[in-house]
Design a protein around this motif. Structure first.
Motif, PDB file in Angstrom:
ATOM      1  N   SER A 242      39.658 -11.911  31.432  1.00 37.93           N
ATOM      2  CA  SER A 242      40.451 -13.133  31.577  1.00 37.93           C
ATOM      3  C   SER A 242      39.729 -14.279  30.896  1.00 37.93           C
ATOM      4  O   SER A 242      38.577 -14.150  30.481  1.00 37.93           O
ATOM      5  CB  SER A 242      40.699 -13.446  33.057  1.00 37.93           C
ATOM      6  OG  SER A 242      39.479 -13.642  33.738  1.00 37.93           O
TER       7      SER A 242
ATOM      8  N   THR B  95      40.403 -14.695  26.123  1.00 38.03           N
ATOM      9  CA  THR B  95      40.398 -13.307  25.647  1.00 38.03           C
ATOM     10  C   THR B  95      40.675 -13.197  24.153  1.00 38.03           C
ATOM     11  O   THR B  95      40.378 -12.168  23.545  1.00 38.03           O
ATOM     12  CB  THR B  95      41.412 -12.466  26.432  1.00 38.03           C
ATOM     13  OG1 THR B  95      42.700 -13.062  26.307  1.00 38.03           O
ATOM     14  CG2 THR B  95      41.020 -12.373  27.903  1.00 38.03           C
TER      15      THR B  95
ATOM     16  N   ASN C 115      45.028  -6.931  28.808  1.00 41.05           N
ATOM     17  CA  ASN C 115      43.617  -7.335  28.627  1.00 41.05           C
ATOM     18  C   ASN C 115      42.692  -6.499  29.508  1.00 41.05           C
ATOM     19  O   ASN C 115      41.785  -7.020  30.165  1.00 41.05           O
ATOM     20  CB  ASN C 115      43.426  -8.824  28.942  1.00 41.05           C
ATOM     21  CG  ASN C 115      44.074  -9.708  27.908  1.00 41.05           C
ATOM     22  OD1 ASN C 115      44.035  -9.405  26.716  1.00 41.05           O
ATOM     23  ND2 ASN C 115      44.695 -10.785  28.351  1.00 41.05           N
ATOM     24  N   THR C 116      42.946  -5.221  29.510  1.00 45.62           N
ATOM     25  CA  THR C 116      42.181  -4.318  30.366  1.00 45.62           C
ATOM     26  C   THR C 116      41.732  -3.104  29.560  1.00 45.62           C
ATOM     27  O   THR C 116      42.487  -2.599  28.725  1.00 45.62           O
ATOM     28  CB  THR C 116      43.050  -3.842  31.550  1.00 45.62           C
ATOM     29  OG1 THR C 116      43.474  -4.988  32.298  1.00 45.62           O
ATOM     30  CG2 THR C 116      42.257  -2.924  32.465  1.00 45.62           C
TER      31      THR C 116
END
Length: 128
Positions: free
Chosen positions: A25, A28, A77-78
């Motif tokens: 987070s 990014t 975003n993982t």
């Protein structure tokens, strides 16, 4: 700044599997590449795997190839680390890291100094 948070660690028997997640987070858009490292008690932090955020090229520690697989979900975003056939020697704190560097090769991506942001880590314990 970029914040990283790992999850998915725990206790598993030898031969079992775990999937670790690392959620990013903050800024990014500054991330070019990400990696996983681990540190066992009394040992130095060691490289596990790395992935290019755009494109998906991956690098793995030679000793882990075939058992560990890294993947990512750019929309979320993982990134993930699928760990199979776990062994007691895989017991460690696993940390994810993010790099702002546009360079990505096996020489850079395996180095701790290459990464700018780190998560707090998640404990993985493999019982025999």
């Amino acid at each position: 700044q970029v914040q990283l948070v790992e999850s998915g660690g725990g206790l598993v028997q030898a031969g079992g599997s775990l999937r670790l997640s690392c959620a990013a987070s903050g800024r990014t858009s500054s991330i070019y590449n990400m990696g996983w490292f681990r540190q066992a008690p009394g040992k130095e932090r060691e490289f596990v795997a790395a992935i290019r955020w755009s494109g998906g090229t991956t690098y793995y520690a030679d000793s882990l190839k075939g058992r560990f697989t890294m993947s990512k979900d750019n929309a979320e975003n993982t990134m993930y680390l699928q760990m199979n056939s776990l062994k007691p020697e895989d017991t460690a704190v696993y940390s994810c890291a993010a790099s702002k560097s546009a360079y990505f090769n096996s020489n850079y991506a395996t180095r701790i100094q290459y990464y700018d942001f780190w998560g707090p880590g998640t404990q993985v314990t493999v019982s025999s």
